[in-house]
Design a protein around this motif. Structure first.
Motif, PDB file in Angstrom:
ATOM      1  N   THR A   1       0.153  48.483 -51.412  1.00 42.11           N
ATOM      2  CA  THR A   1      -0.718  49.645 -51.919  1.00 42.11           C
ATOM      3  C   THR A   1      -1.093  49.664 -53.451  1.00 42.11           C
ATOM      4  O   THR A   1      -2.307  49.808 -53.964  1.00 42.11           O
ATOM      5  CB  THR A   1      -0.122  51.059 -51.699  1.00 42.11           C
ATOM      6  N   LEU A   2       0.002  49.288 -54.162  1.00 39.21           N
ATOM      7  CA  LEU A   2      -0.132  49.279 -55.715  1.00 39.21           C
ATOM      8  C   LEU A   2      -0.649  48.104 -56.237  1.00 39.21           C
ATOM      9  O   LEU A   2      -1.482  48.004 -57.269  1.00 39.21           O
ATOM     10  CB  LEU A   2       1.214  49.473 -56.539  1.00 39.21           C
ATOM     11  N   GLY A   3      -1.066  47.036 -55.408  1.00 35.44           N
ATOM     12  CA  GLY A   3      -1.668  45.811 -55.823  1.00 35.44           C
ATOM     13  C   GLY A   3      -3.258  45.859 -55.237  1.00 35.44           C
ATOM     14  O   GLY A   3      -3.940  44.870 -55.781  1.00 35.44           O
ATOM     15  N   TRP A   4      -3.814  46.910 -54.663  1.00 38.50           N
ATOM     16  CA  TRP A   4      -5.040  46.857 -54.274  1.00 38.50           C
ATOM     17  C   TRP A   4      -5.853  46.701 -55.789  1.00 38.50           C
ATOM     18  O   TRP A   4      -5.941  47.352 -56.380  1.00 38.50           O
ATOM     19  CB  TRP A   4      -5.272  48.031 -53.532  1.00 38.50           C
ATOM     20  N   PRO A   5      -7.041  46.017 -55.665  1.00 41.36           N
ATOM     21  CA  PRO A   5      -8.026  45.959 -56.409  1.00 41.36           C
ATOM     22  C   PRO A   5      -8.829  47.262 -56.577  1.00 41.36           C
ATOM     23  O   PRO A   5      -9.039  47.935 -55.528  1.00 41.36           O
ATOM     24  CB  PRO A   5      -9.177  44.955 -56.215  1.00 41.36           C
ATOM     25  N   ALA A   6      -9.120  48.082 -57.859  1.00 45.12           N
ATOM     26  CA  ALA A   6      -9.551  49.243 -57.917  1.00 45.12           C
ATOM     27  C   ALA A   6     -10.113  49.370 -59.306  1.00 45.12           C
ATOM     28  O   ALA A   6     -10.176  48.762 -60.347  1.00 45.12           O
ATOM     29  CB  ALA A   6      -8.419  50.292 -57.989  1.00 45.12           C
ATOM     30  N   CYS A   7     -11.105  50.356 -59.349  1.00 46.65           N
ATOM     31  CA  CYS A   7     -12.003  50.718 -60.447  1.00 46.65           C
ATOM     32  C   CYS A   7     -11.980  52.317 -60.395  1.00 46.65           C
ATOM     33  O   CYS A   7     -12.379  52.962 -59.483  1.00 46.65           O
ATOM     34  CB  CYS A   7     -13.582  50.160 -60.257  1.00 46.65           C
ATOM     35  N   ASP A   8     -11.724  52.676 -61.676  1.00 47.19           N
ATOM     36  CA  ASP A   8     -11.864  54.532 -61.967  1.00 47.19           C
ATOM     37  C   ASP A   8     -13.264  54.468 -62.537  1.00 47.19           C
ATOM     38  O   ASP A   8     -13.365  54.081 -63.593  1.00 47.19           O
ATOM     39  CB  ASP A   8     -10.769  54.791 -62.728  1.00 47.19           C
ATOM     40  N   PHE A   9     -14.098  55.237 -62.071  1.00 44.18           N
ATOM     41  CA  PHE A   9     -15.333  55.829 -62.588  1.00 44.18           C
ATOM     42  C   PHE A   9     -15.050  56.920 -63.782  1.00 44.18           C
ATOM     43  O   PHE A   9     -16.112  57.217 -64.608  1.00 44.18           O
ATOM     44  CB  PHE A   9     -16.290  56.351 -61.515  1.00 44.18           C
ATOM     45  N   ARG A  10     -14.007  57.608 -63.946  1.00 44.69           N
ATOM     46  CA  ARG A  10     -13.714  58.384 -64.831  1.00 44.69           C
ATOM     47  C   ARG A  10     -14.498  59.523 -65.123  1.00 44.69           C
ATOM     48  O   ARG A  10     -14.853  59.778 -66.036  1.00 44.69           O
ATOM     49  CB  ARG A  10     -13.640  57.757 -66.252  1.00 44.69           C
ATOM     50  N   ARG A  11     -14.820  60.015 -63.819  1.00 42.81           N
ATOM     51  CA  ARG A  11     -15.899  61.259 -63.917  1.00 42.81           C
ATOM     52  C   ARG A  11     -15.696  62.047 -62.534  1.00 42.81           C
ATOM     53  O   ARG A  11     -15.375  61.420 -61.607  1.00 42.81           O
ATOM     54  CB  ARG A  11     -17.187  61.193 -64.188  1.00 42.81           C
ATOM     55  N   THR A  12     -15.795  63.284 -62.349  1.00 44.58           N
ATOM     56  CA  THR A  12     -15.931  64.082 -61.255  1.00 44.58           C
ATOM     57  C   THR A  12     -17.299  64.236 -60.632  1.00 44.58           C
ATOM     58  O   THR A  12     -17.282  64.299 -59.544  1.00 44.58           O
ATOM     59  CB  THR A  12     -15.377  65.543 -61.672  1.00 44.58           C
ATOM     60  N   GLN A  13     -18.451  63.955 -61.567  1.00 47.69           N
ATOM     61  CA  GLN A  13     -19.680  64.167 -61.091  1.00 47.69           C
ATOM     62  C   GLN A  13     -20.830  63.403 -61.724  1.00 47.69           C
ATOM     63  O   GLN A  13     -20.087  63.301 -63.249  1.00 47.69           O
ATOM     64  CB  GLN A  13     -20.181  65.832 -61.120  1.00 47.69           C
ATOM     65  N   PRO A  14     -21.620  62.982 -61.430  1.00 44.50           N
ATOM     66  CA  PRO A  14     -21.934  63.014 -60.149  1.00 44.50           C
ATOM     67  C   PRO A  14     -21.231  61.871 -59.201  1.00 44.50           C
ATOM     68  O   PRO A  14     -20.745  60.999 -59.865  1.00 44.50           O
ATOM     69  CB  PRO A  14     -23.539  62.412 -60.245  1.00 44.50           C
ATOM     70  N   ILE A  15     -21.486  61.885 -58.113  1.00 44.52           N
ATOM     71  CA  ILE A  15     -21.047  60.685 -57.127  1.00 44.52           C
ATOM     72  C   ILE A  15     -21.548  59.359 -57.587  1.00 44.52           C
ATOM     73  O   ILE A  15     -22.773  59.351 -57.967  1.00 44.52           O
ATOM     74  CB  ILE A  15     -21.380  61.086 -55.727  1.00 44.52           C
ATOM     75  N   PRO A  16     -20.843  58.015 -57.633  1.00 46.02           N
ATOM     76  CA  PRO A  16     -21.440  56.937 -58.164  1.00 46.02           C
ATOM     77  C   PRO A  16     -22.515  56.469 -57.369  1.00 46.02           C
ATOM     78  O   PRO A  16     -22.423  56.631 -56.079  1.00 46.02           O
ATOM     79  CB  PRO A  16     -20.280  56.296 -57.940  1.00 46.02           C
ATOM     80  N   THR A  17     -23.715  56.192 -57.903  1.00 56.24           N
ATOM     81  CA  THR A  17     -24.749  55.614 -57.245  1.00 56.24           C
ATOM     82  C   THR A  17     -24.251  54.290 -56.536  1.00 56.24           C
ATOM     83  O   THR A  17     -23.348  53.729 -56.711  1.00 56.24           O
ATOM     84  CB  THR A  17     -25.849  55.183 -58.085  1.00 56.24           C
ATOM     85  N   LEU A  18     -25.139  53.913 -55.767  1.00 54.07           N
ATOM     86  CA  LEU A  18     -25.105  52.624 -55.014  1.00 54.07           C
ATOM     87  C   LEU A  18     -25.006  51.492 -55.907  1.00 54.07           C
ATOM     88  O   LEU A  18     -24.142  50.510 -55.853  1.00 54.07           O
ATOM     89  CB  LEU A  18     -26.256  52.432 -53.930  1.00 54.07           C
ATOM     90  N   ALA A  19     -25.785  51.335 -56.781  1.00 56.53           N
ATOM     91  CA  ALA A  19     -25.876  50.409 -58.030  1.00 56.53           C
ATOM     92  C   ALA A  19     -24.459  50.264 -58.731  1.00 56.53           C
ATOM     93  O   ALA A  19     -24.036  49.206 -58.896  1.00 56.53           O
ATOM     94  CB  ALA A  19     -27.183  50.539 -58.932  1.00 56.53           C
ATOM     95  N   GLU A  20     -24.122  51.603 -59.096  1.00 53.02           N
ATOM     96  CA  GLU A  20     -22.589  51.403 -59.592  1.00 53.02           C
ATOM     97  C   GLU A  20     -21.537  51.120 -58.868  1.00 53.02           C
ATOM     98  O   GLU A  20     -20.585  50.341 -59.377  1.00 53.02           O
ATOM     99  CB  GLU A  20     -22.401  52.884 -60.015  1.00 53.02           C
ATOM    100  N   ARG A  21     -21.580  51.437 -57.540  1.00 50.44           N
ATOM    101  CA  ARG A  21     -20.472  51.020 -56.440  1.00 50.44           C
ATOM    102  C   ARG A  21     -20.699  49.642 -56.464  1.00 50.44           C
ATOM    103  O   ARG A  21     -19.722  48.777 -56.434  1.00 50.44           O
ATOM    104  CB  ARG A  21     -20.779  51.797 -55.332  1.00 50.44           C
ATOM    105  N   THR A  22     -21.880  49.083 -56.304  1.00 50.86           N
ATOM    106  CA  THR A  22     -21.861  47.578 -56.073  1.00 50.86           C
ATOM    107  C   THR A  22     -21.508  46.851 -57.466  1.00 50.86           C
ATOM    108  O   THR A  22     -20.894  45.743 -57.238  1.00 50.86           O
ATOM    109  CB  THR A  22     -23.529  47.418 -55.856  1.00 50.86           C
ATOM    110  N   ALA A  23     -21.797  47.415 -58.631  1.00 50.75           N
ATOM    111  CA  ALA A  23     -21.427  46.638 -59.773  1.00 50.75           C
ATOM    112  C   ALA A  23     -19.908  46.820 -59.925  1.00 50.75           C
ATOM    113  O   ALA A  23     -19.201  45.710 -60.333  1.00 50.75           O
ATOM    114  CB  ALA A  23     -22.164  47.449 -60.938  1.00 50.75           C
ATOM    115  N   ALA A  24     -19.288  47.886 -59.531  1.00 47.55           N
ATOM    116  CA  ALA A  24     -17.835  47.847 -59.481  1.00 47.55           C
ATOM    117  C   ALA A  24     -17.107  46.874 -58.617  1.00 47.55           C
ATOM    118  O   ALA A  24     -16.069  46.292 -59.004  1.00 47.55           O
ATOM    119  CB  ALA A  24     -17.494  49.252 -59.200  1.00 47.55           C
ATOM    120  N   LEU A  25     -17.770  46.630 -57.604  1.00 42.55           N
ATOM    121  CA  LEU A  25     -17.179  46.094 -56.494  1.00 42.55           C
ATOM    122  C   LEU A  25     -17.220  44.252 -57.056  1.00 42.55           C
ATOM    123  O   LEU A  25     -16.298  43.659 -56.782  1.00 42.55           O
ATOM    124  CB  LEU A  25     -17.935  46.136 -54.968  1.00 42.55           C
TER     125      LEU A  25
END
Length: 90
Positions: A25-49
Motif C-alpha cells: 500500500t505504501l508503494g502505490w503511485p500517487a499524486c496529491d492535488f493539494r486542494r479540497t475544491q474543485p474536484i480535479p477535472t478529467l484533463a487534470e486526472r489524465t495528466a496526473a496519471l
C-alpha cells in the motif's frame, strides 16, 4: 496488466489520485492535488496519471461512489477508473 486508479478525498479533505498495484500500500503511485475544491477535472486526472506512468484502459470510464460515515458524518467521494502502464515507443 490493468490496475485501478482511484480519485479520493484524503484524510485532510484534499483530492488525491493513486493506482492500486500488487505492491505494498505504501508503494502505490500517487499524486496529491493539494486542494479540497474543485474536484480535479478529467484533463487534470489524465495528466496526473500520465505523470505516474499510466493511461486509460480501453473503454474505461470513471465510476463515482459515495461513502458515508454514518447518518451525521461527512460524505467522502471515491472514483475508480481502469488504467494500464503507458507503453513505451519501440
Amino acid at each position: 496488466m490493468t490496475h485501478s486508479a482511484r480519485l479520493a478525498n484524503s484524510h485532510f479533505g484534499e483530492w488525491e489520485i493513486y493506482v492500486v498495484t500488487d505492491g505494498p500500500t505504501l508503494g502505490w503511485p500517487a499524486c496529491d492535488f493539494r486542494r479540497t475544491q474543485p474536484i480535479p477535472t478529467l484533463a487534470e486526472r489524465t495528466a496526473a496519471l500520465a505523470d505516474l506512468g499510466y493511461e486509460a484502459a480501453a473503454g474505461a470510464v470513471w465510476e463515482w461512489m459515495e461513502m458515508d460515515n454514518g447518518d451525521t458524518g461527512d460524505v467522502a467521494l471515491l472514483a475508480a477508473f481502469d488504467v494500464h502502464p503507458i507503453r513505451e515507443a519501440s
